[in-house]
Enzyme design. Structure first.
Site, PDB file in Angstrom:
ATOM      1  N   HIS A  57       2.072   6.993   2.265  1.00 30.54           N
ATOM      2  CA  HIS A  57       1.631   8.329   1.886  1.00 30.54           C
ATOM      3  C   HIS A  57       1.846   9.330   3.015  1.00 30.54           C
ATOM      4  O   HIS A  57       2.325   8.981   4.091  1.00 30.54           O
ATOM      5  CB  HIS A  57       0.174   8.309   1.413  1.00 30.54           C
ATOM      6  N   HIS A  69       1.156   8.667   6.656  1.00 28.32           N
ATOM      7  CA  HIS A  69       2.026   7.835   7.496  1.00 28.32           C
ATOM      8  C   HIS A  69       3.153   8.612   8.146  1.00 28.32           C
ATOM      9  O   HIS A  69       3.826   8.123   9.018  1.00 28.32           O
ATOM     10  CB  HIS A  69       2.670   6.720   6.669  1.00 28.32           C
ATOM     11  N   LYS A 121       0.879  -1.173   0.000  1.00 30.33           N
ATOM     12  CA  LYS A 121       0.000   0.000   0.000  1.00 30.33           C
ATOM     13  C   LYS A 121       0.917   1.224   0.000  1.00 30.33           C
ATOM     14  O   LYS A 121       2.036   1.142   0.486  1.00 30.33           O
ATOM     15  CB  LYS A 121      -0.849   0.029   1.282  1.00 30.33           C
TER      16      LYS A 121
HETATM   17  N1  ARG Z   1      -0.650  -1.144   9.793  1.00 22.95           N
HETATM   18  C1  ARG Z   1      -1.622  -0.358  10.484  1.00 22.95           C
HETATM   19  C2  ARG Z   1      -2.173   0.736   9.589  1.00 22.95           C
HETATM   20  O1  ARG Z   1      -1.488   1.219   8.691  1.00 22.95           O
HETATM   21  C3  ARG Z   1      -1.068   0.296  11.701  1.00 22.95           C
HETATM   22  C4  ARG Z   1      -0.560  -0.653  12.731  1.00 22.95           C
HETATM   23  C5  ARG Z   1      -0.593  -0.058  14.077  1.00 22.95           C
HETATM   24  N2  ARG Z   1      -0.008  -0.896  15.100  1.00 22.95           N
HETATM   25  C6  ARG Z   1      -0.600  -1.878  15.746  1.00 22.95           C
HETATM   26  N3  ARG Z   1       0.096  -2.558  16.629  1.00 22.95           N
HETATM   27  N4  ARG Z   1      -1.862  -2.187  15.550  1.00 22.95           N
HETATM   28  O2  ARG Z   1      -3.305   1.151   9.801  1.00 22.95           O
END
Ligand code: ARG
Length: 572
Positions: free
Chosen positions: A130, A133, A127
Site C-alpha cells: 500500500h 510502503h 499483505k
Molecule cells: N516487513 C516489515 C514490515 O512491513 C519490515 C521489515 C523491516 N526490516 C527489517 N530488517 N526488520 O513491517
C-alpha cells in the site's frame, strides 16, 4: 573543479600567523547575504594572539588578499574579510567541469572499497503493497543511488516479510475456504481475504489457532505440502510486488527475506546462550534489556518458534559474514525504532564490534487527505493503483496542455511516477506527510513535473541551437565566459558548484531531500536565467558561452533526478 573554500583558506593561511590550515578552513564562511561576498572570514579569534582589534586585522588581511587572481574584490567590513570570487574564473571552472563530466558530475570515489548494504521496501507477503510502503521503497532506492554515486560498493536487499505464524493461519484458511483460481487471479487481495476470514472465524472457534500453530510448525520442519503452499503464496505475491517495482524502476540484489534465516536460528540461540543472555520467562526465552532502559526482547515463544527480532539478528550476522559491510542500513518506519534499538543492543552484547555499523533510518507516516489508512475498514490505498492513477492523470494533463512529446504513454509514465516519487522525497524523511493529488501533479511549484519540465526546456534550447553549436560550446576552455557573469547566471553557477557537496551531505545525513531541494533551487535559478537573458543570440561568442551554461545546468538536474530514481524526459 577547484575546491574554493580550501583555496581561500590556503591564501589566508599564508597571510596570517598563529593559525593552522585546518583552523583557517573551518573559519571560512559562506555569508547568507550575497552582498557580503561569496566567502567571508571573521577575525575575532585572532585578536588575542595578534594583540590587535579585529577590524584592524580584517583590514590588514583584506589588503594582503586584494591582489590575488582568485578574487574580483576583497573588502573588510568590521571584523570580517569579505571576498568576491573572480566570476569569470569561477564560471569557467565550474561550467567546464559540469559539461565535461556530464553524467559523472558529482560522482566520486569517496567510498571506494567499502561495502554498504541498503535494505529497503521489505513488504510482507500476502499483505497489500500500500501507499505506506512507498516511503521505504523510494527513500531506500534513493539512498542506494546516492551511495553508489559516491563510489561505495552497494548491496540492495529486500528483507521480505515472508515468514511467521501468519502463514500457518493462511494455509489453514486456504484449505478450508480457498480456491486456486482466485489466488492466481488476484493473489494479494484473495490471500488477505482468507487471512481476514480466519480472524473472524477464530472468535467462534479458538481451536483454529491451535491448528494454525501446528501447521506453522510443520512448515518450519519442512513438511513438503506446507512448504509447497507457502512457496506458491510467496511466488504469487512477488509477482504482484514486481509489477510495482517495474513501474518505479526499482531493483534489488537480494530478496533474502525472513524465511531465508529459518535454518540459521540454532546458531544464534546457542550464541545467545553462551553469552548468558537468554532468560527463561514463562516458557519463553527473552533477553533482559532493563539495564539499557528498554523492554525485554522476546527471542523464542513458548512453543520454541522464533520471532521477527530473532530473524533480524540472524540476518545481520549473515550479512556481516557474507558482505563484510562497512555500513548496514535499514530504511524502516519510525514505528520500529524500539525494535531496532533492542536488537542493535543485543548484537553488541553478543560481542559483535560491528553493531555500531548498523544504522536504522526511520521515516514518518504517510496519511491520505481523506483520513488515515486502515486495513480493517478497507481504507487501504494500493500503491499500484496510485501509480496507475498518477500516470492516467498525467496523460490527461499532457493532452490538455499540448505538452511536447513523441510518445504520450512514455512521457506520462515518466512524469506521473516521477511526480509521486518526487513528492515522497521532498520533505525531511522523518516528517509525517499527507499525500495530496493536487500537490503531486502540479507543473508549477516545487514538484517533480516542474524540475523535469525545466530539464526538458534546457534540452529544447540545445535542440534549437543545433548540434554544431552544442559541440563547440562543449569546449568550454576556448569560450569567453565573460558573457555569463550576470547575477542570475552567476547564482546558477554557484548552485552547480554546490552539487557534488550536496550529494556528500545527503549521504552523511541519509537524507535524499537535500538533493531534492537543491535541484529545485537549480531549476528555479535556471528559469530565472532563461527569463533574464536571451540565449540563442546572434553574437556567436555570447551564444556559445550561454549554451555551455545550459548544458552544465541540464547535466546537473539530470544527475540530481537520477539520484532520486526519477527519469529525465528529453521532451515535455
Ligand atoms: N516487513 C516489515 C514490515 O512491513 C519490515 C521489515 C523491516 N526490516 C527489517 N530488517 N526488520 O513491517
Amino acid at each position: 573543479m577547484n575546491n574554493y573554500k580550501l583555496k581561500i583558506a590556503e591564501i589566508i593561511f599564508e597571510a596570517v600567523e598563529g593559525l593552522t590550515l585546518e583552523e583557517v578552513t573551518s573559519m571560512v564562511e559562506v555569508p547568507t547575504d550575497t552582498k557580503m561576498g561569496d566567502y567571508a572570514f571573521p577575525c575575532f579569534k585572532l585578536a588575542k594572539s595578534l594583540r590587535k582589534a579585529p577590524p584592524m586585522i580584517a583590514k590588514d588581511i583584506a589588503e594582503k588578499l586584494a591582489g590575488a587572481d582568485l578574487f574580483d574584490k576583497v573588502e573588510s567590513v568590521n571584523a570580517y574579510v569579505n571576498m568576491y570570487l573572480s566570476r569569470k574564473g569561477f564560471v569557467q571552472d565550474v561550467v567546464s567541469a559540469a559539461v565535461a563530466e556530464a553524467e559523472s558530475f558529482g560522482r566520486s570515489e569517496l567510498g571506494k572499497g567499502k561495502t554498504v548494504i541498503v535494505e529497503y521496501s521489505s513488504p510482507n507477503i500476502a499483505k497489500p503493497f500500500h501507499i505506506g510502503h512507498i516511503r521505504s521503497t523510494v527513500i531506500g532506492n534513493s539512498i542506494y543511488k546516492i551511495y553508489d554515486f559516491l563510489g561505495y560498493d552497494t548491496v540492495r536487499i529486500n528483507h521480505l516479510g515472508d515468514y511467521g505464524t501468519q502463514f500457518g493461519k493462511m494455509i489453514v484458511a486456504y484449505r478450508k475456504w480457498g480456491n486456486k483460481e482466485d489466488v492466481i487471479n488476484a493473489p494479494i487481495k484473495t490471500l488477505l481475504e482468507y487471512y481476514t476470514k480466519f480472524h473472524v472465524e477464530v472468535e467462534n472457534d479458538p481451536s483454529l489457532d491451535d491448528e494454525a500453530r501446528a501447521v506453522f510448525t510443520k512448515l518450519e520442519n519442512g513438511s513438503p505440502e506446507e512448504v509447497a503452499l507457502w512457496q506458491w503464496f510467496r511466488d504469487e505475491s512477488l509477482k504482484e510486488f514486481s509489477r510495482v517495482y517495474t513501474m518505479l524502476g526499482i531493483e534489488f540484489d537480494s530478496y533474502a527475506g525472513e524465511s531465508f534465516y529459518s535454518d540459521k536460528m540454532g546458531r544464534i540461540l546457542d550464541w545467545l546462550k553462551d553469552k548468558d543472555l537468554l532468560v527463561a520467562s514463562e516458557g519463553a526465552q527473552i533477553v533482559d534489556l532493563e539495564p539499557y532502559g528498554m523492554s525485554p526482547a522476546l527471542i523464542t515463544k513458548k512453543d520454541g518458534s522464533t520471532l521477527y527480532i530473532t530473524r533480524d539478528i540472524a540476518a545481520a550476522v549473515y550479512r556481516k559474514e557474507t558482505y563484510d559491510f562497512y555500513k548496514n542500513i535499514y530504511v524502516v518506519a519510525s514505528q520500529q525504532n524500539l525494535h531496532f534499538q533492542q536488537w542493535f543492543k543485543i548484537v553488541e552484547l553478543m560481542g559483535c564490534e560491528w553493531a555500531k555499523d548498523c544504522v536504522h533510518i526511520p521515516f514518518g507516516l504517510v496519511s491520505l487527505e481523506e483520513g488515515t489508512m486502515s486495513t480493517r475498514h478497507g481504507r487501504v490505498v494500493f500503491l499500484e493503483d496510485v501509480l496507475t492513477r498518477a500516470v492516467e492523470q498525467t496523460k490527461e494533463i499532457i493532452l490538455e496542455k499540448n505538452v511536447n512529446t513523441d510518445n504520450v504513454e512514455e512521457t506520462a509514465a515518466q512524469v506521473g511516477i516521477g511526480a509521486v516519487m518526487f513528492q515522497e522525497l521532498s520533505n525531511s524523511r522523518i516528517k509525517d506527510y499527507v499525500f495530496s493529488w493536487n500537490k503531486v501533479l502540479n507543473f508549477e511549484g516545487e514538484t517533480g513535473p516542474y524540475v523535469q519540465y525545466t530539464h526538458a526546456r534546457a534540452v529544447s534550447i540545445l535542440r534549437k541551437a543545433g548540434d554544431e553549436a552544442v559541440q563547440k560550446a562543449k569546449e568550454v576552455s576556448a569560450l569567453d565566459m565573460s558573457f555569463v557573469l550576470g547575477d542570475s547566471a552567476y547564482e546558477l553557477t554557484k548552485l552547480l558548484y554546490g552539487f557534488p557537496q550536496v550529494v556528500v551531505e545527503a549521504a552523511e545525513k541519509y537524507e535524499p531531500s537535500v538533493v531534492t531541494r537543491h535541484i529545485v533551487d537549480i531549476a528555479q535559478n535556471f528559469n530565472r536565467f532563461y527569463h533574464d537573458e536571451y540565449i540563442l543570440v546572434d553574437n556567436e561568442a555570447e551564444k556559445l558561452a550561454k549554451i555551455a551554461l545550459v548544458i552544465a545546468a541540464k547535466n546537473t538536474i539530470k544527475n540530481g533526478l537520477h539520484l532520486l530514481g526519477i527519469q529525465a524526459p528529453e521532451k515535455m
